[in-house]
Design a protein around this motif. Structure first.
Motif, PDB file in Angstrom:
ATOM      1  N   VAL A 163      13.686  83.275 -98.231  1.00 44.73           N
ATOM      2  CA  VAL A 163      12.856  82.360 -99.016  1.00 44.73           C
ATOM      3  C   VAL A 163      13.537  82.109-100.352  1.00 44.73           C
ATOM      4  O   VAL A 163      14.051  83.039-100.987  1.00 44.73           O
ATOM      5  N   LEU A 164      13.535  80.849-100.774  1.00 45.44           N
ATOM      6  CA  LEU A 164      14.068  80.487-102.087  1.00 45.44           C
ATOM      7  C   LEU A 164      12.907  80.118-102.994  1.00 45.44           C
ATOM      8  O   LEU A 164      12.092  79.256-102.656  1.00 45.44           O
ATOM      9  N   LEU A 165      12.798  80.794-104.137  1.00 46.62           N
ATOM     10  CA  LEU A 165      11.790  80.466-105.143  1.00 46.62           C
ATOM     11  C   LEU A 165      12.394  79.429-106.084  1.00 46.62           C
ATOM     12  O   LEU A 165      13.375  79.706-106.778  1.00 46.62           O
ATOM     13  N   ASN A 166      11.807  78.259-106.113  1.00 44.19           N
ATOM     14  CA  ASN A 166      12.364  77.143-106.879  1.00 44.19           C
ATOM     15  C   ASN A 166      11.719  77.107-108.261  1.00 44.19           C
ATOM     16  O   ASN A 166      10.749  76.382-108.507  1.00 44.19           O
ATOM     17  N   TRP A 167      12.266  77.914-109.193  1.00 44.83           N
ATOM     18  CA  TRP A 167      11.730  77.969-110.559  1.00 44.83           C
ATOM     19  C   TRP A 167      11.736  76.583-111.202  1.00 44.83           C
ATOM     20  O   TRP A 167      10.790  76.227-111.919  1.00 44.83           O
TER      21      TRP A 167
ATOM     22  N   PHE B 228      16.391  78.572 -94.352  1.00 49.74           N
ATOM     23  CA  PHE B 228      15.536  79.326 -95.272  1.00 49.74           C
ATOM     24  C   PHE B 228      14.402  78.432 -95.767  1.00 49.74           C
ATOM     25  O   PHE B 228      14.484  77.208 -95.703  1.00 49.74           O
ATOM     26  N   TRP B 229      13.354  79.083 -96.227  1.00 52.87           N
ATOM     27  CA  TRP B 229      12.214  78.382 -96.804  1.00 52.87           C
ATOM     28  C   TRP B 229      12.455  78.164 -98.293  1.00 52.87           C
ATOM     29  O   TRP B 229      13.085  78.982 -98.954  1.00 52.87           O
ATOM     30  N   VAL B 230      11.910  77.056 -98.802  1.00 51.93           N
ATOM     31  CA  VAL B 230      11.995  76.757-100.235  1.00 51.93           C
ATOM     32  C   VAL B 230      10.587  76.500-100.745  1.00 51.93           C
ATOM     33  O   VAL B 230       9.911  75.561-100.299  1.00 51.93           O
ATOM     34  N   LEU B 231      10.121  77.345-101.673  1.00 50.14           N
ATOM     35  CA  LEU B 231       8.804  77.181-102.280  1.00 50.14           C
ATOM     36  C   LEU B 231       8.971  76.402-103.578  1.00 50.14           C
ATOM     37  O   LEU B 231       9.759  76.794-104.443  1.00 50.14           O
ATOM     38  N   ASN B 232       8.207  75.308-103.738  1.00 46.58           N
ATOM     39  CA  ASN B 232       8.454  74.375-104.829  1.00 46.58           C
ATOM     40  C   ASN B 232       7.280  74.151-105.777  1.00 46.58           C
ATOM     41  O   ASN B 232       7.483  73.690-106.902  1.00 46.58           O
ATOM     42  N   ALA B 233       6.072  74.427-105.344  1.00 46.24           N
ATOM     43  CA  ALA B 233       4.899  74.232-106.199  1.00 46.24           C
ATOM     44  C   ALA B 233       4.706  75.441-107.113  1.00 46.24           C
ATOM     45  O   ALA B 233       4.950  76.580-106.699  1.00 46.24           O
ATOM     46  N   TYR B 234       4.257  75.195-108.322  1.00 51.14           N
ATOM     47  CA  TYR B 234       4.158  76.265-109.321  1.00 51.14           C
ATOM     48  C   TYR B 234       3.371  77.456-108.809  1.00 51.14           C
ATOM     49  O   TYR B 234       3.845  78.603-108.886  1.00 51.14           O
ATOM     50  N   GLN B 235       2.153  77.232-108.307  1.00 51.09           N
ATOM     51  CA  GLN B 235       1.318  78.367-107.941  1.00 51.09           C
ATOM     52  C   GLN B 235       1.893  79.149-106.782  1.00 51.09           C
ATOM     53  O   GLN B 235       1.820  80.380-106.746  1.00 51.09           O
ATOM     54  N   ASP B 236       2.514  78.460-105.822  1.00 52.18           N
ATOM     55  CA  ASP B 236       3.142  79.154-104.700  1.00 52.18           C
ATOM     56  C   ASP B 236       4.304  80.022-105.180  1.00 52.18           C
ATOM     57  O   ASP B 236       4.479  81.160-104.725  1.00 52.18           O
ATOM     58  N   VAL B 237       5.113  79.465-106.072  1.00 57.90           N
ATOM     59  CA  VAL B 237       6.252  80.213-106.592  1.00 57.90           C
ATOM     60  C   VAL B 237       5.780  81.425-107.390  1.00 57.90           C
ATOM     61  O   VAL B 237       6.307  82.536-107.234  1.00 57.90           O
ATOM     62  N   MET B 238       4.785  81.221-108.234  1.00 55.72           N
ATOM     63  CA  MET B 238       4.247  82.324-109.025  1.00 55.72           C
ATOM     64  C   MET B 238       3.663  83.416-108.129  1.00 55.72           C
ATOM     65  O   MET B 238       3.940  84.611-108.313  1.00 55.72           O
ATOM     66  N   ASP B 239       2.872  83.024-107.146  1.00 58.25           N
ATOM     67  CA  ASP B 239       2.250  84.003-106.256  1.00 58.25           C
ATOM     68  C   ASP B 239       3.300  84.819-105.510  1.00 58.25           C
ATOM     69  O   ASP B 239       3.163  86.040-105.345  1.00 58.25           O
TER      70      ASP B 239
ATOM     71  N   THR C 222      16.815  78.697-109.253  1.00 60.71           N
ATOM     72  CA  THR C 222      16.259  79.269-108.032  1.00 60.71           C
ATOM     73  C   THR C 222      16.597  80.751-107.911  1.00 60.71           C
ATOM     74  O   THR C 222      17.504  81.255-108.576  1.00 60.71           O
ATOM     75  N   ALA C 223      15.871  81.427-107.030  1.00 58.35           N
ATOM     76  CA  ALA C 223      16.141  82.837-106.729  1.00 58.35           C
ATOM     77  C   ALA C 223      15.772  83.116-105.278  1.00 58.35           C
ATOM     78  O   ALA C 223      14.876  82.478-104.719  1.00 58.35           O
ATOM     79  N   GLY C 224      16.448  84.070-104.674  1.00 57.61           N
ATOM     80  CA  GLY C 224      16.221  84.394-103.272  1.00 57.61           C
ATOM     81  C   GLY C 224      15.297  85.588-103.079  1.00 57.61           C
ATOM     82  O   GLY C 224      15.243  86.489-103.910  1.00 57.61           O
ATOM     83  N   ARG C 225      14.583  85.586-101.959  1.00 49.80           N
ATOM     84  CA  ARG C 225      13.747  86.702-101.540  1.00 49.80           C
ATOM     85  C   ARG C 225      13.804  86.795-100.015  1.00 49.80           C
ATOM     86  O   ARG C 225      14.226  85.864 -99.339  1.00 49.80           O
ATOM     87  N   THR C 226      13.322  87.917 -99.460  1.00 52.23           N
ATOM     88  CA  THR C 226      13.254  88.099 -98.014  1.00 52.23           C
ATOM     89  C   THR C 226      11.864  88.595 -97.645  1.00 52.23           C
ATOM     90  O   THR C 226      11.335  89.513 -98.291  1.00 52.23           O
ATOM     91  N   LEU C 227      11.265  88.004 -96.630  1.00 51.49           N
ATOM     92  CA  LEU C 227       9.917  88.390 -96.224  1.00 51.49           C
ATOM     93  C   LEU C 227       9.918  89.723 -95.498  1.00 51.49           C
ATOM     94  O   LEU C 227      10.724  89.955 -94.591  1.00 51.49           O
ATOM     95  N   THR C 228       9.001  90.581 -95.899  1.00 52.99           N
ATOM     96  CA  THR C 228       8.864  91.883 -95.251  1.00 52.99           C
ATOM     97  C   THR C 228       7.780  91.878 -94.183  1.00 52.99           C
ATOM     98  O   THR C 228       7.596  92.869 -93.473  1.00 52.99           O
ATOM     99  N   ALA C 229       7.049  90.766 -94.064  1.00 49.35           N
ATOM    100  CA  ALA C 229       5.983  90.652 -93.071  1.00 49.35           C
ATOM    101  C   ALA C 229       5.754  89.182 -92.762  1.00 49.35           C
ATOM    102  O   ALA C 229       6.088  88.307 -93.552  1.00 49.35           O
ATOM    103  N   ASP C 230       5.169  88.919 -91.592  1.00 57.07           N
ATOM    104  CA  ASP C 230       4.777  87.546 -91.264  1.00 57.07           C
ATOM    105  C   ASP C 230       3.732  87.075 -92.265  1.00 57.07           C
ATOM    106  O   ASP C 230       2.850  87.841 -92.679  1.00 57.07           O
ATOM    107  N   THR C 231       3.839  85.809 -92.649  1.00 61.72           N
ATOM    108  CA  THR C 231       2.839  85.242 -93.544  1.00 61.72           C
ATOM    109  C   THR C 231       2.752  83.747 -93.269  1.00 61.72           C
ATOM    110  O   THR C 231       3.543  83.192 -92.504  1.00 61.72           O
ATOM    111  N   GLU C 232       1.780  83.090 -93.875  1.00 62.72           N
ATOM    112  CA  GLU C 232       1.633  81.643 -93.718  1.00 62.72           C
ATOM    113  C   GLU C 232       1.348  81.037 -95.077  1.00 62.72           C
ATOM    114  O   GLU C 232       0.569  81.580 -95.875  1.00 62.72           O
TER     115      GLU C 232
END
Length: 412
Positions: free
Chosen positions: A322-326, A59-70, A300-310
């Motif tokens: 995807v894991l959102l790293n609060w 799984f992906w882990v998003l760690n930067a504030y703006q990425d997590v917020m977005d 942390t919290a989990g999510r699942t992508l509904t579309a390809d993204t970068e």
């Protein structure tokens, strides 16, 4: 390579692949902030090889504030409908509604529950919350020294929630805490632990329907989607049960962890504690926000992508977990300068993500704030509130982060 290696190496490969990040890793609990910060600094978007459910890895882990917020506010792409826990329950056994749904169902259920959790509605509960706090503190003082986690922080949220929102005696539901502990620390055992809680929820909802009661949270949930309210919802008994179960899970363990982490700080910093004695509410509120940013009870919290993204050059595919790293976001120096210091004058302190963000922002965040504020007031009024000198505080590996125990001496 694991994330412990990342935190301790200056020449680490910053590729997003190959990071072994497990939110329930006992070693992570013991060395939390160095490893969380190291992960963010070297891999803002990381790719973990660990399990995110009993059967699935990677799984992906998003760690930067703006990425997590977005990501948190973009529910269309980062969906909760396939699960939102850091290590996913089997949704055929346990789905948390409305957290693990998306609009329109999410919107309809939240609209029905929101009136119980507005700041205005909770103002009426504040005297009761403070009375409960004072009673628990009195007991702690009487039996001092005590394990403050067992005697106070694990008692306050259940008493408030069950008595205020469900019209139940908290003294009758000690077993609920045992079930929640299993669910939040060993999700693979959900099939064993959850049924007892489900039966409680189903029986309470059935009683409210039979009584025609709609004056408490359980009563409103019992009548959702039945045609008795103009709510436009189509729900069955299972979804109603999952909704009540969700409010119970969210209403207790997370606040327990936050309270315990704050108690640890106050039990080791007497000057800070005494400085909060008799302060104005707006000053205390700023402290509450900074405490929540600093300790982040739900990491942390989990999510699942509904579309390809970068993101940051990392191609992520539809269906990826995807894991959102609060926690990492709340210590991002790009958002919060000098994040490892408690700074109660931060101009943006309330921008923390301790309660999440977007449509899935914690429904009970105002309740948690009031409980924390009442607890801090009571603790600051004590003559002595001191953690046992030299005690090595351990944190448990769980969806909700908090100390395992806090041996504290209290005197009025």
């Amino acid at each position: 390579m694991n994330d412990h290696d990342i935190a301790g190496s200056a020449s680490v490969d910053t590729s997003p692949r190959g990071v072994d990040f497990n939110p329930l890793d006992p070693e992570l609990a013991d060395d939390f902030w160095p490893r969380i910060n190291g992960l963010r600094e070297t891999c803002p978007v990381a790719r973990s090889t660990a399990h995110w459910s009993a059967e699935n890895t990677g799984f992906w882990v998003l760690n930067a504030y703006q990425d997590v917020m977005d990501a948190a506010v973009n529910w269309n792409t980062y969906s909760s409908a396939d699960g939102a826990t850091p290590v996913q329950f089997d949704l055929n056994i346990l789905r948390m509604v409305p957290l693990e749904t998306d609009p329109p169902l999410h919107r309809g259920v939240r609209r029905a529950l929101n009136p119980f959790f507005t700041p205005e509605a909770l103002t009426a509960a504040e005297p009761s919350i403070r009375a409960t706090v004072d009673g628990l503190i009195d007991t702690c003082v009487k039996h001092s020294p005590v394990d403050f986690v067992a005697a106070f922080t694990s008692q306050l949220p259940p008493i408030v929630f069950f008595e205020t929102f469900l019209d139940q005696k908290a003294s009758d539901i000690g077993w609920v805490l045992e079930v929640l502990d299993v669910l939040l620390t060993q999700p693979e055992k959900a099939l064993e632990a959850a049924p007892k809680l489900f039966v409680f929820c189903a029986e309470l909802l059935q009683a409210r329907r039979a009584e025609g009661r709609t004056d408490d949270l359980a009563g409103v949930i019992a009548h959702l989607g039945t045609g008795e309210f103009d709510d436009g919802l189509e729900l069955d008994d299972r979804v109603r049960m999952e909704t009540l179960n969700m409010t119970i899970m969210a209403g207790m363990e997370t606040t327990m962890g936050g309270l315990a982490s704050i108690a640890r700080i106050l039990g080791t910093d007497n000057a800070l504690r005494e400085s909060l004695r008799d302060v104005e509410t707006k000053v205390l509120d700023k402290h509450v926000e900074e405490f929540l940013r600093f300790e982040t009870p739900v990491p942390t919290a989990g999510r699942t992508l509904t579309a390809d993204t970068e993101l940051r050059g990392c191609p992520m595919k539809q269906g990826d977990r995807v894991l959102l790293n609060w926690a990492a976001a709340n210590h991002d120096p790009d958002k919060f300068p000098d994040p490892e210091a408690l700074n109660f004058e931060r101009p943006n302190g309330s921008a923390h993500l301790a309660f999440g963000a977007g449509i899935h922002r914690c429904l009970g965040n105002h309740l948690a704030r009031r409980e924390i504020r009442a607890a801090i007031r009571a603790i600051s009024e004590l003559h002595v509130f001191e953690l046992e000198p030299g005690y090595d505080v351990k944190y448990r590996p769980s969806f909700a982060r908090g100390p395992v125990a806090l041996p504290i001496r209290l005197e009025r």
